[in-house]
Design an enzyme around this catalytic site. Structure first.
Site, PDB file in Angstrom:
ATOM      1  N   TYR A 152       0.808  -1.227   0.000  1.00  0.00           N
ATOM      2  CA  TYR A 152       0.000   0.000   0.000  1.00  0.00           C
ATOM      3  C   TYR A 152       0.839   1.275   0.000  1.00  0.00           C
ATOM      4  O   TYR A 152       0.291   2.373   0.006  1.00  0.00           O
ATOM      5  CB  TYR A 152      -1.088   0.008   1.064  1.00  0.00           C
ATOM      6  CG  TYR A 152      -0.785  -0.387   2.487  1.00  0.00           C
ATOM      7  CD1 TYR A 152       0.350   0.046   3.155  1.00  0.00           C
ATOM      8  CD2 TYR A 152      -1.704  -1.166   3.194  1.00  0.00           C
ATOM      9  CE1 TYR A 152       0.571  -0.296   4.480  1.00  0.00           C
ATOM     10  CE2 TYR A 152      -1.493  -1.518   4.521  1.00  0.00           C
ATOM     11  CZ  TYR A 152      -0.351  -1.084   5.154  1.00  0.00           C
ATOM     12  OH  TYR A 152      -0.139  -1.423   6.463  1.00  0.00           O
ATOM     13  N   LYS A 167       5.215   3.432   5.968  1.00  0.00           N
ATOM     14  CA  LYS A 167       5.902   2.481   5.070  1.00  0.00           C
ATOM     15  C   LYS A 167       6.368   3.186   3.795  1.00  0.00           C
ATOM     16  O   LYS A 167       7.413   2.857   3.242  1.00  0.00           O
ATOM     17  CB  LYS A 167       4.970   1.322   4.702  1.00  0.00           C
ATOM     18  CG  LYS A 167       4.559   0.432   5.882  1.00  0.00           C
ATOM     19  CD  LYS A 167       5.629  -0.565   6.252  1.00  0.00           C
ATOM     20  CE  LYS A 167       5.097  -1.645   7.193  1.00  0.00           C
ATOM     21  NZ  LYS A 167       6.181  -2.494   7.716  1.00  0.00           N
TER      22      LYS A 167
HETATM   23  C1  HXC Z   1      -7.609   3.119  17.291  1.00  0.00           C
HETATM   24  C2  HXC Z   1      -5.817   2.497  18.628  1.00  0.00           C
HETATM   25  C3  HXC Z   1      -6.023   1.131  18.319  1.00  0.00           C
HETATM   26  C4  HXC Z   1      -7.101   0.811  17.423  1.00  0.00           C
HETATM   27  C5  HXC Z   1      -4.336   1.279  19.668  1.00  0.00           C
HETATM   28  N1  HXC Z   1      -4.768   2.524  19.466  1.00  0.00           N
HETATM   29  N2  HXC Z   1      -5.078   0.412  18.976  1.00  0.00           N
HETATM   30  N3  HXC Z   1      -6.602   3.479  18.136  1.00  0.00           N
HETATM   31  N4  HXC Z   1      -7.866   1.837  16.961  1.00  0.00           N
HETATM   32  N5  HXC Z   1      -7.341  -0.442  17.077  1.00  0.00           N
HETATM   33  C6  HXC Z   1      -4.265   3.756  20.072  1.00  0.00           C
HETATM   34  C7  HXC Z   1      -4.425   3.730  21.576  1.00  0.00           C
HETATM   35  O1  HXC Z   1      -5.724   4.086  21.969  1.00  0.00           O
HETATM   36  C8  HXC Z   1      -3.378   4.761  22.016  1.00  0.00           C
HETATM   37  O2  HXC Z   1      -3.839   6.071  21.842  1.00  0.00           O
HETATM   38  C9  HXC Z   1      -2.270   4.572  20.997  1.00  0.00           C
HETATM   39  O3  HXC Z   1      -2.862   3.879  19.871  1.00  0.00           O
HETATM   40  C10 HXC Z   1      -1.141   3.736  21.554  1.00  0.00           C
HETATM   41  O4  HXC Z   1      -1.687   2.519  22.017  1.00  0.00           O
HETATM   42  P1  HXC Z   1      -0.858   1.526  22.937  1.00  0.00           P
HETATM   43  O5  HXC Z   1      -1.605   0.258  23.049  1.00  0.00           O
HETATM   44  O6  HXC Z   1      -0.448   2.241  24.184  1.00  0.00           O
HETATM   45  O7  HXC Z   1       0.451   1.383  22.048  1.00  0.00           O
HETATM   46  P2  HXC Z   1       1.606   0.345  22.091  1.00  0.00           P
HETATM   47  O8  HXC Z   1       1.573  -0.485  23.323  1.00  0.00           O
HETATM   48  O9  HXC Z   1       2.824   1.125  21.808  1.00  0.00           O
HETATM   49  O10 HXC Z   1       1.251  -0.642  20.863  1.00  0.00           O
HETATM   50  C11 HXC Z   1       1.435  -0.296  19.546  1.00  0.00           C
HETATM   51  C12 HXC Z   1       0.305  -0.845  18.685  1.00  0.00           C
HETATM   52  C13 HXC Z   1       0.058  -2.355  18.907  1.00  0.00           C
HETATM   53  C14 HXC Z   1       0.630  -0.533  17.223  1.00  0.00           C
HETATM   54  C15 HXC Z   1      -0.953  -0.109  19.051  1.00  0.00           C
HETATM   55  O11 HXC Z   1      -0.962  -2.819  18.036  1.00  0.00           O
HETATM   56  C16 HXC Z   1       1.283  -3.207  18.695  1.00  0.00           C
HETATM   57  O12 HXC Z   1       2.144  -3.292  19.560  1.00  0.00           O
HETATM   58  N6  HXC Z   1       1.427  -3.875  17.536  1.00  0.00           N
HETATM   59  C17 HXC Z   1       2.598  -4.721  17.203  1.00  0.00           C
HETATM   60  C18 HXC Z   1       2.234  -5.870  16.315  1.00  0.00           C
HETATM   61  C19 HXC Z   1       1.511  -5.488  15.062  1.00  0.00           C
HETATM   62  O13 HXC Z   1       0.778  -4.481  14.993  1.00  0.00           O
HETATM   63  N7  HXC Z   1       1.663  -6.293  14.040  1.00  0.00           N
HETATM   64  C20 HXC Z   1       0.930  -6.135  12.770  1.00  0.00           C
HETATM   65  C21 HXC Z   1       1.873  -5.813  11.684  1.00  0.00           C
HETATM   66  S1  HXC Z   1       1.053  -6.038  10.113  1.00  0.00           S
HETATM   67  P3  HXC Z   1      -4.463   6.924  23.105  1.00  0.00           P
HETATM   68  O14 HXC Z   1      -4.756   8.258  22.516  1.00  0.00           O
HETATM   69  O15 HXC Z   1      -5.688   6.174  23.550  1.00  0.00           O
HETATM   70  O16 HXC Z   1      -3.377   6.970  24.156  1.00  0.00           O
HETATM   71  C22 HXC Z   1       1.436  -4.725   9.151  1.00  0.00           C
HETATM   72  C23 HXC Z   1       1.075  -4.675   7.691  1.00  0.00           C
HETATM   73  C24 HXC Z   1      -0.170  -5.352   7.295  1.00  0.00           C
HETATM   74  O17 HXC Z   1       2.033  -3.838   9.583  1.00  0.00           O
HETATM   75  C25 HXC Z   1      -0.446  -5.131   5.820  1.00  0.00           C
HETATM   76  C26 HXC Z   1      -1.661  -5.885   5.362  1.00  0.00           C
HETATM   77  C27 HXC Z   1      -1.777  -5.970   3.906  1.00  0.00           C
HETATM   78  P1  NAP Z   2       4.144  -9.350  13.672  1.00  0.00           P
HETATM   79  O1  NAP Z   2       4.342 -10.784  14.007  1.00  0.00           O
HETATM   80  O2  NAP Z   2       3.215  -8.542  14.461  1.00  0.00           O
HETATM   81  O3  NAP Z   2       5.577  -8.658  13.683  1.00  0.00           O
HETATM   82  C1  NAP Z   2       5.802  -7.367  14.115  1.00  0.00           C
HETATM   83  C2  NAP Z   2       6.927  -7.409  15.117  1.00  0.00           C
HETATM   84  O4  NAP Z   2       7.289  -6.066  15.448  1.00  0.00           O
HETATM   85  C3  NAP Z   2       6.597  -8.124  16.414  1.00  0.00           C
HETATM   86  O5  NAP Z   2       7.515  -9.167  16.625  1.00  0.00           O
HETATM   87  C4  NAP Z   2       6.754  -7.051  17.491  1.00  0.00           C
HETATM   88  O6  NAP Z   2       7.404  -7.603  18.644  1.00  0.00           O
HETATM   89  C5  NAP Z   2       7.659  -6.043  16.798  1.00  0.00           C
HETATM   90  N1  NAP Z   2       7.465  -4.712  17.325  1.00  0.00           N
HETATM   91  C6  NAP Z   2       6.304  -4.011  17.403  1.00  0.00           C
HETATM   92  N2  NAP Z   2       6.508  -2.844  18.003  1.00  0.00           N
HETATM   93  C7  NAP Z   2       7.832  -2.791  18.286  1.00  0.00           C
HETATM   94  C8  NAP Z   2       8.660  -1.819  18.909  1.00  0.00           C
HETATM   95  N3  NAP Z   2       8.176  -0.651  19.341  1.00  0.00           N
HETATM   96  N4  NAP Z   2       9.991  -2.091  19.045  1.00  0.00           N
HETATM   97  C9  NAP Z   2      10.486  -3.258  18.600  1.00  0.00           C
HETATM   98  N5  NAP Z   2       9.763  -4.207  18.009  1.00  0.00           N
HETATM   99  C10 NAP Z   2       8.443  -3.969  17.862  1.00  0.00           C
HETATM  100  O7  NAP Z   2       3.666  -9.196  12.164  1.00  0.00           O
HETATM  101  P2  NAP Z   2       4.171  -9.798  10.781  1.00  0.00           P
HETATM  102  O8  NAP Z   2       2.976 -10.064   9.987  1.00  0.00           O
HETATM  103  O9  NAP Z   2       5.203 -10.844  10.962  1.00  0.00           O
HETATM  104  O10 NAP Z   2       4.832  -8.501  10.151  1.00  0.00           O
HETATM  105  C11 NAP Z   2       6.209  -8.426   9.835  1.00  0.00           C
HETATM  106  C12 NAP Z   2       6.450  -7.280   8.894  1.00  0.00           C
HETATM  107  O11 NAP Z   2       5.739  -7.488   7.670  1.00  0.00           O
HETATM  108  C13 NAP Z   2       5.981  -5.938   9.410  1.00  0.00           C
HETATM  109  O12 NAP Z   2       6.896  -4.934   9.008  1.00  0.00           O
HETATM  110  C14 NAP Z   2       4.655  -5.732   8.706  1.00  0.00           C
HETATM  111  O13 NAP Z   2       4.315  -4.377   8.588  1.00  0.00           O
HETATM  112  C15 NAP Z   2       4.980  -6.353   7.359  1.00  0.00           C
HETATM  113  N6  NAP Z   2       3.803  -6.766   6.572  1.00  0.00           N
HETATM  114  C16 NAP Z   2       2.988  -7.743   7.037  1.00  0.00           C
HETATM  115  C17 NAP Z   2       1.940  -8.164   6.251  1.00  0.00           C
HETATM  116  C18 NAP Z   2       1.032  -9.266   6.690  1.00  0.00           C
HETATM  117  O14 NAP Z   2       0.000  -9.480   6.052  1.00  0.00           O
HETATM  118  N7  NAP Z   2       1.370 -10.029   7.712  1.00  0.00           N
HETATM  119  C19 NAP Z   2       1.716  -7.563   5.017  1.00  0.00           C
HETATM  120  C20 NAP Z   2       2.567  -6.558   4.578  1.00  0.00           C
HETATM  121  C21 NAP Z   2       3.620  -6.170   5.367  1.00  0.00           C
HETATM  122  P3  NAP Z   2       7.135  -7.066  20.152  1.00  0.00           P
HETATM  123  O15 NAP Z   2       5.658  -7.047  20.358  1.00  0.00           O
HETATM  124  O16 NAP Z   2       7.900  -8.073  20.963  1.00  0.00           O
HETATM  125  O17 NAP Z   2       7.755  -5.716  20.230  1.00  0.00           O
END
Ligand code: HXC
Ligand code: NAP
Length: 273
Positions: A152, A167
């Site tokens: 995207y 990204k």
């Molecule tokens: C709206 C949200 C929300 C949601 C969190 N927030 N989730 N707002 N909708 N679903 C808001 C919270 O309310 C808060 O704002 C702020 O975000 C920070 O939230 P925290 O939970 O305190 O943040 P943190 O602990 O730092 O966690 C970060 C995170 C969490 C991004 C929110 O989801 C995370 O740790 N994710 C890591 C794994 C992950 O996301 N993996 C997916 C990667 S896939 P306020 O204002 O309330 O304080 C990818 C690509 C996919 O990236 C592509 C698909 C094609």
């Molecule tokens: P995932 O398992 O959620 O991996 C994300 C990792 O990022 C987790 O291991 C998490 O570990 C780490 N992370 C998150 N916040 C962090 C922080 N503040 N500091 C350090 N580490 C942090 O998801 P995934 O699907 O394997 O995704 C891997 C990569 O592929 C990502 O860059 C994602 O955007 C990309 N991607 C995924 C998809 C998909 O469909 N899965 C598609 C396109 C691109 P901790 O929670 O331990 O920090």
């Protein structure tokens, strides 16, 4: 260990840092690189996940280190680099894989929500990239970096606007720095995966009922990607087989991004019934 595409020893004794290496694609890359001979450092917030990856790598007779790191904090990133040097003596490979994402209406995003995603994806990538590049430049033996982005970046991510914007910034960094640091023999590439059902993405993005099945029907190759397919692509990009490849993005998405034409309506068009 995962199935490998490249010959054994392809990454022999290369030191690789993989952020987000405790789960999903990051873990698959850690296992794949280790299987090819690399010494692995996995870095993210949750030490228990990192340690599980390290145990799997060590059980296969390879070397690995877990460093609890929040990539949003430059001091923790500096510690990640220092611990890597202390244990393995240098750094050859960095994979910026750590990411945060969620689906939300953009009009409802709080400043904190925006910063949570952009802070991990764009700022975190930059902090790791700069800290590791300084070491690579000082070492004088070049290096390889891979940034995991998403398709995207080219057409926007409605519902995941902060991630798409961050990204896109990472793709721009990939392009800028690949040219700027070519003189230091640092190669920097990106991978844009299509949908891959990892544990976290299933929970946060794809987990709803038959969504994976429905989305798969829209993908020309008819399925989601597998973590090992991304890991093998990354292994190629950090290997010597890719020595002339820099500043590019390898899309691994089953044709998903390009599926915009009229083919799906073909049978409904005039003269086709
Ligand atoms: C709206 C949200 C929300 C949601 C969190 N927030 N989730 N707002 N909708 N679903 C808001 C919270 O309310 C808060 O704002 C702020 O975000 C920070 O939230 P925290 O939970 O305190 O943040 P943190 O602990 O730092 O966690 C970060 C995170 C969490 C991004 C929110 O989801 C995370 O740790 N994710 C890591 C794994 C992950 O996301 N993996 C997916 C990667 S896939 P306020 O204002 O309330 O304080 C990818 C690509 C996919 O990236 C592509 C698909 C094609
Ligand atoms: P995932 O398992 O959620 O991996 C994300 C990792 O990022 C987790 O291991 C998490 O570990 C780490 N992370 C998150 N916040 C962090 C922080 N503040 N500091 C350090 N580490 C942090 O998801 P995934 O699907 O394997 O995704 C891997 C990569 O592929 C990502 O860059 C994602 O955007 C990309 N991607 C995924 C998809 C998909 O469909 N899965 C598609 C396109 C691109 P901790 O929670 O331990 O920090």
């Amino acid at each position: 260990m995962s199935q490998q595409m490249l010959p054994a020893g392809t990454l022999q004794d290369q030191v690789a840092i993989i952020t987000g290496g405790g789960t999903g694609m990051g873990k698959a890359m850690a296992l794949t690189f280790a299987g090819l001979g690399a010494k692995i450092v996995v870095a993210s917030r949750k030490l228990e996940n990192l340690e599980a990856t390290v145990r799997e790598i060590e059980a296969a007779g390879c070397e690995a280190l877990a460093v609890a790191t929040d990539v949003r904090d430059p001091a923790q990133v500096a510690n990640m680099v220092a611990r890597t040097k202390e244990r393995f003596g240098g750094i050859d490979i960095l994979v910026n894989n750590a990411a945060g994402n969620f689906v939300a209406k953009s009009e409802d995003l709080s400043p904190n929500a925006w910063n949570a995603v952009v802070g991990i994806v764009l700022n975190g990538t930059w902090y790791c990239t700069q800290a590791v590049a300084k070491e690579m430049i000082a070492q004088g033996r070049g290096g390889k970096m891979v940034n995991i982005i998403a398709t995207y970046v080219w057409n926007g991510g409605p519902g995941t606007a902060p991630s798409a914007a961050a990204k896109a910034g990472v793709l721009s960094l990939t392009q800028s720095l690949s040219v700027e640091w070519a003189r230091h023999k640092i190669r920097i590439n990106a991978i844009a995966p299509g949908p891959v059902a990892t544990e976290n993405t299933t929970r946060q993005l794809f987990g709803g009922g038959d969504l994976i099945e429905k989305m798969s029907r829209e993908i020309p190759l008819g399925r989601f990607g597998e973590v090992d397919e991304i890991a093998n692509a990354a292994a190629y990009l950090v290997s010597d087989y890719a020595n002339y490849v820099t500043g590019t993005c390898l899309t691994v998405d089953g044709g998903n991004m390009l599926n915009k034409g009229y083919l799906k309506y073909f049978d409904k068009m005039p003269g086709r019934q």
